[in-house]
Design a protein around this motif. Sequence first.
Motif: not given
Lengths: 511, 612
Positions: A303, A474-475, A477-478, A481-482
């Motif tokens: 992040s 959020e982790n 979600q990241r 995205m990755r």
Amino acid sequence: MFPEKLPQITFGAERPPSMWVDEAIWGHRLYDEQIPWLIFLEFLNVLWSEERDEKAFIETDYNKLSYRPRRLLPLRNIVFNNPKLKAIMSEHADDSARWRHWLKEMEKIRGGVDSPFSYLRDRFNNFEDFCEIVEMLRATSIEGSSNKQFTSKFIFPYGPDCLYEDLDARNFTPGRRFFARTGELAYLMLCRSSYAQDILGYIRPIVLDPRSRWNQLVLSLHSIEKEKLSTHSHAYLPYKYLPDFDRLAKDWLDLLRRDLPGYDVLPHLVSLLGLNMLLYFLRRGKEHIADSPNITIVCEIISPKKTVVRELADQSYKFNNYLSRDAIVSYIDQTRDSEDWKRILAHPDRNALARDFLKDNFMWDPETSAEPAILLDMLKDAALQRHAQHNAKIHANWARSLGLASRRNTRTVRYAPTDSLLKSLVYTVVDGRMELHKFLEELYSRYGFVIGYAQADAASLIGSDKGDIQAFRENTQRLEMRLVSLGLLKRLSDACAYVQNPFIIGGGCRN
Amino acid sequence: MSELTAHLWIQFLRKYGPIPQNDNMYDEAIQRAGRYLKFEPITFESPYLKDLKDNFYSETPRSIILTGTAGDGKTYLCRKVWEDLGGDLDEWNSEKKLRKIRIANGKTLIVIKDLSELRDDEKQVLLKDMSLSLHNPISVMLFLIAANDGQLVEAWERIQGNSKVEEVRNSIEDALFMGTSQCGDFPLLLFNLSQCGSEKILERVLCALFDHPGWDGCENCHYSSKDIAVRCPIWENLHRLKDPLFKKRLFSLLTLCNYNGIHITIRQLLLLVTNALLGHPETKDQLMHCRDVPKLIQEGKAWYGNIYSNVFGTNLRRRRLPEIFEVLKGFGIGDETSNRIDDLLIFGLDDPDENQRLYFECLVGEDEYYGANKQYRTLQNAYIEGEDPDAALEFFEALIKQRQRLFFTIPDTDAEDLRLWELSVFHYAGEYLNEVIGALAKGNKVPSRIVSRLVLGLNRIFTGMLTSSDQYLWLATSGSYSQSRISNMVEGRISVMPDKGEYVSIENDEWGMIFLAVNIDQETSVRLPLHLTRYEFLSRVAEGALPSSFSRECYEDILSFKSQVLARYRDVQSKYRTLLRTEDEMLLRFLALDARSQLIERQVVVKFEGQG
């Protein structure tokens, strides 16, 4: 509590280790400088030697492995001990002048090879072709660009004729720094798993086929002279069976069954080998100090700013980093409670008896005689000192080298998996498609990875603060995205996403 | 109709907008506000309603699962079906979670308007019953279940079931993942409302909005004047929203979202149009009321309610913008520009180029409301004179608004000359819309120059070399590994023009998905879904200028495509392998660039004579 161990091995004429502590817990032996690619190469050397003797993945007696790796020094000189190749190519226009100058140059620098390299002239149409091939092998080599001595650089394992052991460049004896037996342990683990022969069936055509195209290419650089091989033995894996062995084997089998093109599967095998070896190291440590071998690895999906997850990833990294040290202490301490030790303490000649006991059980001979309790403390000090030199660094070195831990965006190292590790994990875990949360669950149950909220909750990492929950969301979600940017995730909506593996079992691919 | 009705109408319309108390806008809430303010909600026929009705009235009705993102109108559809089948509205508005109704063909329909209202144990019973009934060919039970896709998958996942439950679950997951409606061989349809193109929905939303009687009150309002000095910005915006060119550009953006895999819900579309009409940065919640209008006009701030900027949510002062605005902002319209456009906007009538002056006059000068109004001309002059640095900053702000306006107002006839799409981050979006999506929709071929350009982009990534070869797709590895940055060992090449079964083309499938197909032989084809971002990425790589923003993102994607092409290519080659090999020597093919940057092969021969 820990699983039952196999009896210690004897060393005969060979020099034994200076003590038997790390070895008793993890085997003989794990080593920090042997990073996953080197573990894999050593493993292949064992496998190929056993394959030649028609006993690949067959262990008739526990810990009696004995194999003969090749040395292939002429080949290694050509590829890695040959700095002027390009210069000679560009300085001379005439083909025979090029050969002449190069052969003369090699007379001077060749290491550990007595015969000349002139055989090469017949194998290539011209020097330029030869040059191109050597450059190609160098570009694809393993550790080829490092500043290691040339005998510790390796050709990519295109086939059996690319496999050779690590050597010490001073006297060309077996090098124990980069081939430190960790690959032998990996071999034994796979032998003792339930899938060894299946794996062999898949791995054979990739790296053990002497007729394969790329192997033939490397063979064209081989000298025809026969070499004398030395025998390697004394590998020791303390456990008859562990679920870890099957996990490693199953992961490999799943990867191999995906039918990736050519050698593309190898880097993924290396990642999963590294990961499973690391977990083996941590779990054996953990079960010597606690009831369960379960490990948690909190992974930050990188992040841009500091988050709760980063803090927890940092903490879990530090916690795991000290496990092995604590395991050493606990392993020696348990002697104190043993019946044998109590009997010794009660005996009038306890100092001598204690010394003998330590010699038998820990292969450790103290310099002076002392009270048993003092001797035990001395042993502990010595063991910790020895452990600190290499084995204590295994976690840090391997985790980083396999792409699990990183310093990116911070000053301290914490678990933050790289894209290439994520890719390997998807290729291993997902068959076709898998719902994202199920994928996270799977990573948790197999490898103890904590990425999403549910895993953090299961590992009791969620405090009363609501921010923690949000941070793990959020982790996730990241990660989403990755994976999207790696082409490994299909998002149906914000509530639903599937991780997808383009390579499905049995070959073929899905669009 | 009076100004008072107009006042109430705008008050009602605001309920559809991005107001904070509205984050959880539901069908129910709008119904309530409508009843209170005495307006019919904005209604339009859902594209799925007819299919649903037809199904339940047919001889062989099937069960239906409605899925989609929150805001797609699932509840609304369920209610419409319920009403249509003669269901009682009071029962609908009751707290019941499960409603039953007898329908024409002697069957009983069970309606669940929101699966997430059920407790876990209730879901277990319901879905098990459903699975049993789906397996039973003479079952009299039918189901209509609405659930968002995440909940749906999770609910089915959680049932401790037998193989029957598993079969149903897999068939639903397959349909969801593949985007089909028939679930396996079961009498079950799955409608994913998120699949309907949002530009099609927007069309219906706009019609319903324009035709709404609420506007009648505006006709006689003092501020719906022809005199621009006292014209109401809401009224002005309504007219601009009706402009076919404006609608066309807005549809284009939504179409591109669709083809980039971003779905926009009905709820978000309503937010969008409401904000476009009512947005103004200096009013409460940044949405105008009728009562704000006189003051804004008096202060000369009416033009801040600029519809072209409202579309991107520029008026909103919220930490997190509603999704639609985040999505549209992603196009970078307003921030992206070209020298041509900026010269035009900055120098205006002082531009030495007559052509530019003409453009300024008709594109900017003629629009005195949002174009070159008094304020703009003042800022422009101050900037050119260059005396006041603060004025420059203010002018830059105004420039952003102008660029956004130009995006919606440059006529199609000038779009190519002015390079319209350079006003967005996707320079190739116009081409993608017209020559790819448009051509394929009409059943035409995509022009070969586009295919060649994409192949060139692929070649540069596949080989890691700055080549200009575009007649073949080159497959190369680094010997060991296909995924390394530079690959110079040739595995093979595939002709772009048809040649013995080999060819590369851009095609679409039955669901309208666009992909680049690499055909290796008559039976073997590998497809790369060609969404807008990838299209732009490959085109830019081919053009040579790679914007740093997307380098990482698509690169890995393309590499894994390479891996897939290679795998299939080798499969095909293995059929002929015996012909390629000889026993005593081997041919290696290295890649190199010739003087014109074309990829060429250099062959190296290795002999094996006399080896063991």
